[in-house]
Design a protein around this motif. Structure first.
Motif, PDB file in Angstrom:
ATOM      1  N   GLY A   1      41.353 -76.954  34.225  1.00  0.00           N
ATOM      2  CA  GLY A   1      39.950 -77.340  34.269  1.00  0.00           C
ATOM      3  C   GLY A   1      39.185 -76.813  35.467  1.00  0.00           C
ATOM      4  N   HIS A   2      39.824 -75.980  36.297  1.00  0.00           N
ATOM      5  CA  HIS A   2      39.143 -75.403  37.465  1.00  0.00           C
ATOM      6  C   HIS A   2      37.865 -74.703  36.983  1.00  0.00           C
ATOM      7  N   THR A   3      36.717 -75.182  37.449  1.00  0.00           N
ATOM      8  CA  THR A   3      35.422 -74.754  36.922  1.00  0.00           C
ATOM      9  C   THR A   3      35.202 -73.247  37.005  1.00  0.00           C
ATOM     10  N   GLU A   4      35.462 -72.672  38.148  1.00  0.00           N
ATOM     11  CA  GLU A   4      35.213 -71.229  38.316  1.00  0.00           C
ATOM     12  C   GLU A   4      36.127 -70.407  37.407  1.00  0.00           C
ATOM     13  N   ALA A   5      37.373 -70.832  37.271  1.00  0.00           N
ATOM     14  CA  ALA A   5      38.306 -70.109  36.398  1.00  0.00           C
ATOM     15  C   ALA A   5      37.887 -70.237  34.938  1.00  0.00           C
TER      16      ALA A   5
ATOM     17  N   LEU B   1      34.851 -70.720  33.788  1.00  0.00           N
ATOM     18  CA  LEU B   1      33.667 -69.875  33.588  1.00  0.00           C
ATOM     19  C   LEU B   1      34.039 -68.394  33.525  1.00  0.00           C
ATOM     20  N   ALA B   2      34.902 -67.954  34.439  1.00  0.00           N
ATOM     21  CA  ALA B   2      35.288 -66.540  34.475  1.00  0.00           C
ATOM     22  C   ALA B   2      36.021 -66.129  33.200  1.00  0.00           C
ATOM     23  N   LEU B   3      36.961 -66.964  32.758  1.00  0.00           N
ATOM     24  CA  LEU B   3      37.718 -66.632  31.544  1.00  0.00           C
ATOM     25  C   LEU B   3      36.851 -66.748  30.291  1.00  0.00           C
ATOM     26  N   GLY B   4      35.935 -67.717  30.297  1.00  0.00           N
ATOM     27  CA  GLY B   4      35.012 -67.845  29.163  1.00  0.00           C
ATOM     28  C   GLY B   4      34.121 -66.619  29.040  1.00  0.00           C
TER      29      GLY B   4
ATOM     30  N   VAL C   1      34.775 -70.283  23.472  1.00  0.00           N
ATOM     31  CA  VAL C   1      34.415 -71.689  23.233  1.00  0.00           C
ATOM     32  C   VAL C   1      35.609 -72.583  23.537  1.00  0.00           C
ATOM     33  N   GLU C   2      36.780 -72.164  23.090  1.00  0.00           N
ATOM     34  CA  GLU C   2      38.005 -72.939  23.341  1.00  0.00           C
ATOM     35  C   GLU C   2      38.249 -73.115  24.841  1.00  0.00           C
ATOM     36  N   ILE C   3      38.134 -72.027  25.584  1.00  0.00           N
ATOM     37  CA  ILE C   3      38.360 -72.079  27.037  1.00  0.00           C
ATOM     38  C   ILE C   3      37.294 -72.948  27.700  1.00  0.00           C
TER      39      ILE C   3
END
Length: 184
Positions: A41-45, A47-50, A63-65
């Protein structure tokens, strides 16, 4: 494996940021996945992976990520909206933009997205109202670029110049001011 909050974990995040900045997206994704493995759930990760999934053309995975994180922020909801747009699911796109604006009513990118979404749906008057609101909340700055969305010019280019910087204004004659302004 490092623990969140430790120097090793922070170094992992910094490396992922550097890979992203350098345009090495595959390497960055590997590092962001390691961050998520160690801190779900790390926010930056998230967002980056999304965004990487959206860029890669895999909006369903995006969407899943993005929905895997318990915490929500406006950017995360906006990325969900972008993924839903790619999936052709305009109702889910509207819902995600609405959630982003519920979290932050002045979130500039979500307001722009909402205006473009309304425009795409043929709701031109509603879109114009949103774009007007966007222009109202834009912070004043010396140069405002021309804003064009699709083929609609939403804002013309404008310049703000402090009066003290306009030394040509002290010229006595109109022709002198004109020539000094051109030189300026």
């Amino acid at each position: 494996m490092s623990t969140p909050g430790t120097p090793a974990f922070e170094a992992l995040i910094q490396s992922a940021r550097e890979m992203t900045k350098a345009g090495r997206s595959a390497d960055a994704e590997v590092l962001w996945r390691r961050v998520l493995d160690q801190a779900p759930g790390h926010t930056e990760a998230v967002l980056a992976l999304g965004m990487a999934s959206i860029t890669r053309g895999d909006p369903a995975r995006a969407v899943e990520i993005l929905q895997s994180s318990a915490g929500r922020n406006p950017m995360q909801e906006l990325y969900i909206a972008l993924a839903q747009k790619q999936l052709g699911n305009s109702d889910a796109e509207v819902a995600a933009v609405t959630r982003a604006l519920d979290l932050d009513p002045y979130f500039f990118p979500a307001l722009l997205h909402k205006g473009m979404l309304l425009e795409r749906r043929g709701k031109h008057r509603s879109a114009a109202k949103v774009f007007r609101d966007v222009l109202k909340i834009m912070p004043p700055r010396d140069h405002a670029p021309r804003v064009t969305i699709d083929r609609v010019v939403v804002q013309r280019e404008a310049w703000r110049i402090p009066a003290g910087d306009m030394t040509f204004a002290d010229e006595k004659t109109e022709s002198g001011r004109f020539l000094a302004a051109r030189r300026w």
